[in-house]
Motif scaffolding. Structure first.
Motif, PDB file in Angstrom:
ATOM      1  N   TYR A 169       0.269 104.387   6.070  1.00  0.00           N
ATOM      2  CA  TYR A 169      -0.502 103.568   7.008  1.00  0.00           C
ATOM      3  C   TYR A 169       0.259 103.500   8.324  1.00  0.00           C
ATOM      4  O   TYR A 169       1.452 103.211   8.324  1.00  0.00           O
ATOM      5  N   THR A 170      -0.405 103.795   9.430  1.00  0.00           N
ATOM      6  CA  THR A 170       0.203 103.637  10.751  1.00  0.00           C
ATOM      7  C   THR A 170      -0.798 102.956  11.683  1.00  0.00           C
ATOM      8  O   THR A 170      -2.010 103.037  11.484  1.00  0.00           O
ATOM      9  N   ASP A 171      -0.265 102.305  12.683  1.00  0.00           N
ATOM     10  CA  ASP A 171      -1.079 101.638  13.695  1.00  0.00           C
ATOM     11  C   ASP A 171      -0.199 101.520  14.940  1.00  0.00           C
ATOM     12  O   ASP A 171       0.894 100.966  14.866  1.00  0.00           O
ATOM     13  N   ALA A 172      -0.642 102.068  16.058  1.00  0.00           N
ATOM     14  CA  ALA A 172       0.149 102.014  17.290  1.00  0.00           C
ATOM     15  C   ALA A 172      -0.783 101.850  18.482  1.00  0.00           C
ATOM     16  O   ALA A 172      -1.903 102.360  18.472  1.00  0.00           O
ATOM     17  N   GLY A 173      -0.327 101.102  19.479  1.00  0.00           N
ATOM     18  CA  GLY A 173      -1.167 100.909  20.645  1.00  0.00           C
ATOM     19  C   GLY A 173      -0.489 100.126  21.745  1.00  0.00           C
ATOM     20  O   GLY A 173       0.729  99.924  21.740  1.00  0.00           O
ATOM     21  N   ILE A 174      -1.298  99.655  22.673  1.00  0.00           N
ATOM     22  CA  ILE A 174      -0.833  98.924  23.840  1.00  0.00           C
ATOM     23  C   ILE A 174      -1.701  97.685  24.005  1.00  0.00           C
ATOM     24  O   ILE A 174      -2.860  97.674  23.595  1.00  0.00           O
ATOM     25  N   GLY A 175      -1.111  96.630  24.587  1.00  0.00           N
ATOM     26  CA  GLY A 175      -1.874  95.399  24.734  1.00  0.00           C
ATOM     27  C   GLY A 175      -1.387  94.522  25.863  1.00  0.00           C
ATOM     28  O   GLY A 175      -0.406  94.842  26.558  1.00  0.00           O
ATOM     29  N   TYR A 176      -2.085  93.393  26.020  1.00  0.00           N
ATOM     30  CA  TYR A 176      -1.761  92.438  27.078  1.00  0.00           C
ATOM     31  C   TYR A 176      -1.798  91.027  26.501  1.00  0.00           C
ATOM     32  O   TYR A 176      -2.669  90.686  25.713  1.00  0.00           O
ATOM     33  N   ARG A 177      -0.851  90.204  26.919  1.00  0.00           N
ATOM     34  CA  ARG A 177      -0.681  88.833  26.431  1.00  0.00           C
ATOM     35  C   ARG A 177      -1.235  87.865  27.468  1.00  0.00           C
ATOM     36  O   ARG A 177      -0.867  87.905  28.632  1.00  0.00           O
ATOM     37  N   LEU A 178      -2.126  86.972  27.035  1.00  0.00           N
ATOM     38  CA  LEU A 178      -2.678  85.925  27.882  1.00  0.00           C
ATOM     39  C   LEU A 178      -2.066  84.595  27.463  1.00  0.00           C
ATOM     40  O   LEU A 178      -2.127  84.232  26.287  1.00  0.00           O
ATOM     41  N   ARG A 179      -1.481  83.899  28.398  1.00  0.00           N
ATOM     42  CA  ARG A 179      -0.889  82.590  28.097  1.00  0.00           C
ATOM     43  C   ARG A 179      -2.000  81.551  28.074  1.00  0.00           C
ATOM     44  O   ARG A 179      -2.853  81.516  28.950  1.00  0.00           O
ATOM     45  N   VAL A 180      -2.004  80.710  27.054  1.00  0.00           N
ATOM     46  CA  VAL A 180      -2.969  79.617  26.953  1.00  0.00           C
ATOM     47  C   VAL A 180      -2.203  78.301  26.877  1.00  0.00           C
ATOM     48  O   VAL A 180      -0.992  78.284  26.658  1.00  0.00           O
ATOM     49  N   LYS A 181      -2.901  77.201  27.078  1.00  0.00           N
ATOM     50  CA  LYS A 181      -2.225  75.904  27.028  1.00  0.00           C
ATOM     51  C   LYS A 181      -1.602  75.694  25.665  1.00  0.00           C
ATOM     52  O   LYS A 181      -2.151  76.082  24.639  1.00  0.00           O
ATOM     53  N   GLY A 182      -0.469  75.045  25.649  1.00  0.00           N
ATOM     54  CA  GLY A 182       0.259  74.838  24.406  1.00  0.00           C
ATOM     55  C   GLY A 182       1.261  75.961  24.197  1.00  0.00           C
ATOM     56  O   GLY A 182       1.651  76.658  25.117  1.00  0.00           O
ATOM     57  N   LYS A 183       1.660  76.162  22.962  1.00  0.00           N
ATOM     58  CA  LYS A 183       2.686  77.159  22.672  1.00  0.00           C
ATOM     59  C   LYS A 183       2.112  78.495  22.227  1.00  0.00           C
ATOM     60  O   LYS A 183       2.834  79.464  22.114  1.00  0.00           O
ATOM     61  N   GLY A 184       0.822  78.557  21.955  1.00  0.00           N
ATOM     62  CA  GLY A 184       0.230  79.808  21.491  1.00  0.00           C
ATOM     63  C   GLY A 184      -0.117  80.744  22.634  1.00  0.00           C
ATOM     64  O   GLY A 184      -0.210  80.345  23.788  1.00  0.00           O
ATOM     65  N   ARG A 185      -0.269  82.000  22.302  1.00  0.00           N
ATOM     66  CA  ARG A 185      -0.680  83.018  23.252  1.00  0.00           C
ATOM     67  C   ARG A 185      -1.748  83.883  22.599  1.00  0.00           C
ATOM     68  O   ARG A 185      -1.740  84.100  21.395  1.00  0.00           O
ATOM     69  N   LEU A 186      -2.652  84.383  23.422  1.00  0.00           N
ATOM     70  CA  LEU A 186      -3.739  85.235  22.971  1.00  0.00           C
ATOM     71  C   LEU A 186      -3.413  86.672  23.373  1.00  0.00           C
ATOM     72  O   LEU A 186      -3.077  86.926  24.523  1.00  0.00           O
ATOM     73  N   LEU A 187      -3.499  87.617  22.435  1.00  0.00           N
ATOM     74  CA  LEU A 187      -3.169  89.007  22.703  1.00  0.00           C
ATOM     75  C   LEU A 187      -4.396  89.878  22.518  1.00  0.00           C
ATOM     76  O   LEU A 187      -5.135  89.712  21.536  1.00  0.00           O
ATOM     77  N   LEU A 188      -4.614  90.783  23.453  1.00  0.00           N
ATOM     78  CA  LEU A 188      -5.677  91.778  23.358  1.00  0.00           C
ATOM     79  C   LEU A 188      -4.995  93.135  23.280  1.00  0.00           C
ATOM     80  O   LEU A 188      -4.116  93.435  24.084  1.00  0.00           O
ATOM     81  N   SER A 189      -5.384  93.956  22.318  1.00  0.00           N
ATOM     82  CA  SER A 189      -4.735  95.259  22.173  1.00  0.00           C
ATOM     83  C   SER A 189      -5.727  96.309  21.692  1.00  0.00           C
ATOM     84  O   SER A 189      -6.757  95.994  21.094  1.00  0.00           O
ATOM     85  N   ALA A 190      -5.384  97.548  21.970  1.00  0.00           N
ATOM     86  CA  ALA A 190      -6.181  98.692  21.525  1.00  0.00           C
ATOM     87  C   ALA A 190      -5.216  99.795  21.121  1.00  0.00           C
ATOM     88  O   ALA A 190      -4.142  99.938  21.705  1.00  0.00           O
ATOM     89  N   GLY A 191      -5.618 100.569  20.120  1.00  0.00           N
ATOM     90  CA  GLY A 191      -4.728 101.624  19.666  1.00  0.00           C
ATOM     91  C   GLY A 191      -5.380 102.567  18.686  1.00  0.00           C
ATOM     92  O   GLY A 191      -6.600 102.623  18.555  1.00  0.00           O
ATOM     93  N   HIS A 192      -4.536 103.304  17.974  1.00  0.00           N
ATOM     94  CA  HIS A 192      -4.949 104.292  16.986  1.00  0.00           C
ATOM     95  C   HIS A 192      -4.329 103.932  15.648  1.00  0.00           C
ATOM     96  O   HIS A 192      -3.168 103.537  15.574  1.00  0.00           O
ATOM     97  N   SER A 193      -5.098 104.072  14.582  1.00  0.00           N
ATOM     98  CA  SER A 193      -4.603 103.790  13.242  1.00  0.00           C
ATOM     99  C   SER A 193      -4.901 104.979  12.330  1.00  0.00           C
ATOM    100  O   SER A 193      -5.919 105.661  12.490  1.00  0.00           O
ATOM    101  N   TYR A 194      -4.016 105.194  11.376  1.00  0.00           N
ATOM    102  CA  TYR A 194      -4.168 106.275  10.405  1.00  0.00           C
ATOM    103  C   TYR A 194      -4.014 105.685   9.012  1.00  0.00           C
ATOM    104  O   TYR A 194      -3.124 104.878   8.762  1.00  0.00           O
ATOM    105  N   LYS A 195      -4.905 106.089   8.108  1.00  0.00           N
ATOM    106  CA  LYS A 195      -4.885 105.587   6.736  1.00  0.00           C
ATOM    107  C   LYS A 195      -5.088 106.770   5.789  1.00  0.00           C
ATOM    108  O   LYS A 195      -6.003 107.550   5.969  1.00  0.00           O
ATOM    109  N   ARG A 196      -4.197 106.875   4.784  1.00  0.00           N
ATOM    110  CA  ARG A 196      -4.331 107.915   3.769  1.00  0.00           C
ATOM    111  C   ARG A 196      -4.486 107.246   2.410  1.00  0.00           C
ATOM    112  O   ARG A 196      -3.774 106.286   2.093  1.00  0.00           O
TER     113      ARG A 196
END
Length: 189
Positions: A123-150
């Protein structure tokens, strides 16, 4: 192979044990869509580990649910590198093993299925993304990539029209290249 897995699992602990490296624990909860040659499915992942080098690098382990074509639970090592002035951009890579569960192959009307076993694979999964800061301590991440499953399926059958014939064994190997889009919540420093 077992030694490699042990090293991957212990890497976050060894990094944090160094007195020169102030580490922080971090976790990710992800929901995403995976699509390729077959229909689009919804996947989930949970990853936990540590950040070091002022939050530039993250190393952890994760688990997920991957229902694409055949159900499986991927166990993986998760590595991330953050970039940019505020470290909002990141690249990620996951490498692990699929554990199949609750799968049945298609029925053959001309044969009795004696065994029907699924076996895991890479199993592999690799990609790139961007982090959005939200109020509080959490952050929202958006990402896109390629995954391989055998995954593979081993079946033994006997044909209905020939009960005295030998049992036949078939091995089917499946490899899936997919595009992944994820929405994640990040917790920790």
């Amino acid at each position: 192979m077992r030694l490699i897995w042990i090293a991957i699992l212990l890497l976050p602990l060894t990094v944090c044990s160094q007195s020169i490296c102030p580490c922080h624990f971090k976790s990710f909860v992800s929901v995403g869509a995976i699509g390729g040659q077959h229909e689009i499915k919804t996947m989930t992942q949970l990853s936990g580990g540590v950040t070091y080098d002022q939050g530039m690098f993250y190393t952890g382990i994760g688990v997920g649910i991957d229902p694409y074509r055949f159900n499986s639970v991927p166990l993986f090592a998760d590595v991330r590198i953050n970039f940019g002035k505020k470290k909002n951009g990141f690249v990620y890579g996951n490498l692990g093993y699929n554990i199949p569960y609750d799968n049945n192959s298609e029925e053959n009307p001309f044969a009795f299925k004696i065994t029907d076993r699924f076996h895991g694979g890479v199993y592999t999964d690799a990609g790139i993304g961007y982090r959005l800061r939200v109020k509080g301590k959490g952050r929202l991440l958006l990402s896109a990539g390629h995954s391989y499953k055998r995954i593979s399926n081993v079946q033994t059958t006997r044909y209905i029209w020939c009960p005295t014939c030998d049992i036949e064994k078939f091995t089917y190997r499946y490899s899936f290249n997919r595009i992944v889009a994820k929405l994640s919540l990040e917790f920790g420093k």
